[in-house]
Design a protein around this motif. Structure first.
Motif, PDB file in Angstrom:
ATOM      1  N   MET A   1       0.842  -1.196   0.000  1.00  0.00           N
ATOM      2  CA  MET A   1       0.000   0.000   0.000  1.00  0.00           C
ATOM      3  C   MET A   1       0.878   1.247   0.000  1.00  0.00           C
ATOM      4  O   MET A   1       1.850   1.331   0.745  1.00  0.00           O
ATOM      5  N   ARG A   2       0.505   2.216  -0.827  1.00  0.00           N
ATOM      6  CA  ARG A   2       1.262   3.469  -0.922  1.00  0.00           C
ATOM      7  C   ARG A   2       0.384   4.610  -0.426  1.00  0.00           C
ATOM      8  O   ARG A   2      -0.713   4.824  -0.930  1.00  0.00           O
ATOM      9  N   VAL A   3       0.872   5.340   0.581  1.00  0.00           N
ATOM     10  CA  VAL A   3       0.099   6.443   1.139  1.00  0.00           C
ATOM     11  C   VAL A   3       0.900   7.728   1.087  1.00  0.00           C
ATOM     12  O   VAL A   3       2.137   7.714   1.038  1.00  0.00           O
ATOM     13  N   ALA A   4       0.178   8.838   1.099  1.00  0.00           N
ATOM     14  CA  ALA A   4       0.793  10.160   1.190  1.00  0.00           C
ATOM     15  C   ALA A   4       0.619  10.690   2.602  1.00  0.00           C
ATOM     16  O   ALA A   4      -0.479  10.601   3.166  1.00  0.00           O
ATOM     17  N   LEU A   5       1.679  11.210   3.179  1.00  0.00           N
ATOM     18  CA  LEU A   5       1.603  11.835   4.495  1.00  0.00           C
ATOM     19  C   LEU A   5       1.240  13.304   4.327  1.00  0.00           C
ATOM     20  O   LEU A   5       1.987  14.080   3.736  1.00  0.00           O
ATOM     21  N   PHE A   6       0.064  13.664   4.819  1.00  0.00           N
ATOM     22  CA  PHE A   6      -0.357  15.060   4.892  1.00  0.00           C
ATOM     23  C   PHE A   6      -0.006  15.528   6.296  1.00  0.00           C
ATOM     24  O   PHE A   6      -0.737  15.291   7.248  1.00  0.00           O
ATOM     25  N   LEU A   7       1.138  16.176   6.435  1.00  0.00           N
ATOM     26  CA  LEU A   7       1.691  16.459   7.758  1.00  0.00           C
ATOM     27  C   LEU A   7       0.968  17.590   8.464  1.00  0.00           C
ATOM     28  O   LEU A   7       0.826  17.550   9.691  1.00  0.00           O
ATOM     29  N   THR A   8       0.513  18.593   7.740  1.00  0.00           N
ATOM     30  CA  THR A   8      -0.132  19.836   8.206  1.00  0.00           C
ATOM     31  C   THR A   8       0.934  20.859   8.587  1.00  0.00           C
ATOM     32  O   THR A   8       2.045  20.511   8.994  1.00  0.00           O
ATOM     33  N   CYS A   9       0.569  22.132   8.469  1.00  0.00           N
ATOM     34  CA  CYS A   9       1.554  23.198   8.690  1.00  0.00           C
ATOM     35  C   CYS A   9       1.969  23.312  10.157  1.00  0.00           C
ATOM     36  O   CYS A   9       3.122  23.640  10.444  1.00  0.00           O
ATOM     37  N   VAL A  10       1.066  23.036  11.096  1.00  0.00           N
ATOM     38  CA  VAL A  10       1.441  23.101  12.515  1.00  0.00           C
ATOM     39  C   VAL A  10       2.518  22.074  12.824  1.00  0.00           C
ATOM     40  O   VAL A  10       3.525  22.370  13.477  1.00  0.00           O
ATOM     41  N   ASN A  11       2.321  20.836  12.348  1.00  0.00           N
ATOM     42  CA  ASN A  11       3.311  19.797  12.607  1.00  0.00           C
ATOM     43  C   ASN A  11       4.621  20.070  11.876  1.00  0.00           C
ATOM     44  O   ASN A  11       5.706  19.873  12.428  1.00  0.00           O
ATOM     45  N   ASP A  12       4.520  20.511  10.643  1.00  0.00           N
ATOM     46  CA  ASP A  12       5.716  20.775   9.856  1.00  0.00           C
ATOM     47  C   ASP A  12       6.564  21.861  10.507  1.00  0.00           C
ATOM     48  O   ASP A  12       7.801  21.774  10.548  1.00  0.00           O
ATOM     49  N   THR A  13       5.903  22.886  11.040  1.00  0.00           N
ATOM     50  CA  THR A  13       6.617  24.027  11.613  1.00  0.00           C
ATOM     51  C   THR A  13       7.071  23.791  13.046  1.00  0.00           C
ATOM     52  O   THR A  13       8.191  24.152  13.424  1.00  0.00           O
ATOM     53  N   THR A  33      -3.150  11.718   7.796  1.00  0.00           N
ATOM     54  CA  THR A  33      -2.726  12.895   8.539  1.00  0.00           C
ATOM     55  C   THR A  33      -2.779  12.652  10.041  1.00  0.00           C
ATOM     56  O   THR A  33      -3.722  12.027  10.536  1.00  0.00           O
ATOM     57  N   PRO A  34      -1.778  13.126  10.794  1.00  0.00           N
ATOM     58  CA  PRO A  34      -1.807  13.019  12.254  1.00  0.00           C
ATOM     59  C   PRO A  34      -2.514  14.216  12.890  1.00  0.00           C
ATOM     60  O   PRO A  34      -2.069  14.759  13.901  1.00  0.00           O
ATOM     61  N   SER A  35      -3.616  14.630  12.283  1.00  0.00           N
ATOM     62  CA  SER A  35      -4.353  15.796  12.770  1.00  0.00           C
ATOM     63  C   SER A  35      -5.845  15.610  12.530  1.00  0.00           C
ATOM     64  O   SER A  35      -6.288  15.578  11.378  1.00  0.00           O
ATOM     65  N   GLY A  36      -6.606  15.505  13.631  1.00  0.00           N
ATOM     66  CA  GLY A  36      -8.048  15.388  13.487  1.00  0.00           C
ATOM     67  C   GLY A  36      -8.671  16.632  12.891  1.00  0.00           C
ATOM     68  O   GLY A  36      -9.614  16.541  12.097  1.00  0.00           O
ATOM     69  N   SER A  37      -8.147  17.811  13.225  1.00  0.00           N
ATOM     70  CA  SER A  37      -8.765  19.043  12.740  1.00  0.00           C
ATOM     71  C   SER A  37      -8.540  19.230  11.244  1.00  0.00           C
ATOM     72  O   SER A  37      -9.462  19.582  10.498  1.00  0.00           O
ATOM     73  N   CYS A  38      -7.326  18.978  10.765  1.00  0.00           N
ATOM     74  CA  CYS A  38      -7.068  19.128   9.327  1.00  0.00           C
ATOM     75  C   CYS A  38      -7.721  18.000   8.544  1.00  0.00           C
ATOM     76  O   CYS A  38      -8.186  18.206   7.413  1.00  0.00           O
ATOM     77  N   GLY A  39      -7.779  16.807   9.141  1.00  0.00           N
ATOM     78  CA  GLY A  39      -8.507  15.721   8.506  1.00  0.00           C
ATOM     79  C   GLY A  39      -9.973  16.056   8.350  1.00  0.00           C
ATOM     80  O   GLY A  39     -10.597  15.779   7.316  1.00  0.00           O
ATOM     81  N   ALA A  40     -10.545  16.682   9.374  1.00  0.00           N
ATOM     82  CA  ALA A  40     -11.955  17.086   9.308  1.00  0.00           C
ATOM     83  C   ALA A  40     -12.170  18.188   8.289  1.00  0.00           C
ATOM     84  O   ALA A  40     -13.228  18.256   7.647  1.00  0.00           O
ATOM     85  N   MET A  41     -11.179  19.063   8.122  1.00  0.00           N
ATOM     86  CA  MET A  41     -11.293  20.109   7.109  1.00  0.00           C
ATOM     87  C   MET A  41     -11.482  19.488   5.726  1.00  0.00           C
ATOM     88  O   MET A  41     -12.363  19.896   4.954  1.00  0.00           O
ATOM     89  N   PRO A  93     -12.073  13.325  -5.675  1.00  0.00           N
ATOM     90  CA  PRO A  93     -11.202  12.150  -5.545  1.00  0.00           C
ATOM     91  C   PRO A  93     -10.419  12.081  -4.235  1.00  0.00           C
ATOM     92  O   PRO A  93     -10.072  10.991  -3.776  1.00  0.00           O
ATOM     93  N   VAL A  94     -10.094  13.235  -3.634  1.00  0.00           N
ATOM     94  CA  VAL A  94      -9.220  13.211  -2.461  1.00  0.00           C
ATOM     95  C   VAL A  94      -9.986  13.122  -1.140  1.00  0.00           C
ATOM     96  O   VAL A  94      -9.443  12.627  -0.148  1.00  0.00           O
ATOM     97  N   VAL A  95     -11.225  13.577  -1.114  1.00  0.00           N
ATOM     98  CA  VAL A  95     -11.972  13.617   0.143  1.00  0.00           C
ATOM     99  C   VAL A  95     -12.152  12.227   0.756  1.00  0.00           C
ATOM    100  O   VAL A  95     -11.821  12.017   1.935  1.00  0.00           O
ATOM    101  N   PRO A  96     -12.662  11.232   0.024  1.00  0.00           N
ATOM    102  CA  PRO A  96     -12.946   9.948   0.662  1.00  0.00           C
ATOM    103  C   PRO A  96     -11.721   9.135   1.041  1.00  0.00           C
ATOM    104  O   PRO A  96     -11.832   8.203   1.850  1.00  0.00           O
ATOM    105  N   LYS A  97     -10.552   9.450   0.499  1.00  0.00           N
ATOM    106  CA  LYS A  97      -9.379   8.655   0.862  1.00  0.00           C
ATOM    107  C   LYS A  97      -8.427   9.394   1.797  1.00  0.00           C
ATOM    108  O   LYS A  97      -7.272   9.016   1.941  1.00  0.00           O
ATOM    109  N   THR A  98      -8.931  10.432   2.453  1.00  0.00           N
ATOM    110  CA  THR A  98      -8.163  11.132   3.480  1.00  0.00           C
ATOM    111  C   THR A  98      -8.553  10.594   4.853  1.00  0.00           C
ATOM    112  O   THR A  98      -9.736  10.568   5.201  1.00  0.00           O
TER     113      THR A  98
END
Length: 256
Positions: free
Chosen positions: A1-13, A79-87, A114-119
């Protein structure tokens, strides 16, 4: 399985160790993790503050980066973020529908579809997609879990984080009084209503202290930032740790 990490700006910074923990954890479970370098803010701060049209280019960019038009071909976006995942999951569809209703065409809704249901937020990806609760973690601490508002109410994470924590070797999970009460962060709420926010944060920390736990964990570093700041001001003995860092920790390579 290949996944993309959506880190979010808070975590990245501010919390890059959380991103490293996610990569370590998923790789250990046999998942190929990619980090699209073009990712930016998802637009949550703009949207929640009332700048909804200004959030639309960021949503479209998210689709460009994580969808088939970008590096693409991902089975999931994690994503390791409930708030950005909910966005992405809850508010992106609303943005698309609003653009359509305002006569600005179908393009935004079509781009986002295409991106909403697989986030996925990390814990739901682990439990619902990978089908695991024991991730091979070791964390010899007493822990209490705070379910953040977006994870609890928008994504409906329910017992998933607790199931994962109960499977961690060496970890003792203690119930948090008033767990479902907001910590007081709420993005710009903490700035616009600072006195109320501080009082809510104090209540959350005092409840955590009452459990006797060493660690308070959550699935969203924005809330942990607020709670952690309150802990520092109150000179609390409890420390905030993201759940990803607990799940990535092993006896051979402890992370936190």
């Amino acid at each position: 399985m290949r996944v993309a990490l959506f880190l979010t700006c808070v975590n990245d910074t501010l919390y890059p160790d959380t991103g490293r923990a996610v990569v370590k954890l998923l790789t250990r479970l046999g998942v190929e993790v990619d980090f699209p370098m073009a990712q930016t803010c998802c637009g949550q701060a703009h949207y929640n503050t009332g700048y909804r049209h200004q959030a639309e280019p960021l949503a479209r960019h998210f689709s460009d980066v994580f969808g088939e038009g970008g590096e693409g071909g991902y089975d999931a976006i994690v994503t390791p973020s409930g708030s950005c995942g909910a966005m992405v999951r809850e508010l992106y569809p609303r943005m698309g529908e609003r653009a359509r209703a305002e006569g600005r065409g179908e393009s935004l809704a079509t781009a986002l579809a295409p991106v909403v249901p697989k986030t996925y937020e990390l814990t739901e990806f682990l439990v619902d997609v990978l089908g695991v609760t024991d991730v091979g973690a070791y964390y010899p601490h007493t822990v209490t879990y705070h379910p953040t508002c977006h994870g609890l109410r928008s994504l409906g994470l329910g017992e998933r984080p607790a199931r994962l924590l109960r499977s961690v070797k060496g970890l003792e999970l203690r119930e948090l009084p008033g767990a479902e009460e907001c910590c007081g962060f709420g993005g710009t709420f903490a700035m616009k209503n600072s006195d109320v926010s501080a009082a809510m944060g104090t209540d959350k920390v005092r409840n955590a202290e009452s459990t006797g736990a060493d660690v308070l964990c959550a699935a969203d570093n924005s809330c942990l930032m607020h709670i952690g700041g309150t802990m520092t001001r109150l000179r609390s003995g409890v420390r905030p740790v993201h759940i990803a860092e607990i799940l990535a920790s092993t006896e051979e390579e402890p992370l936190a």
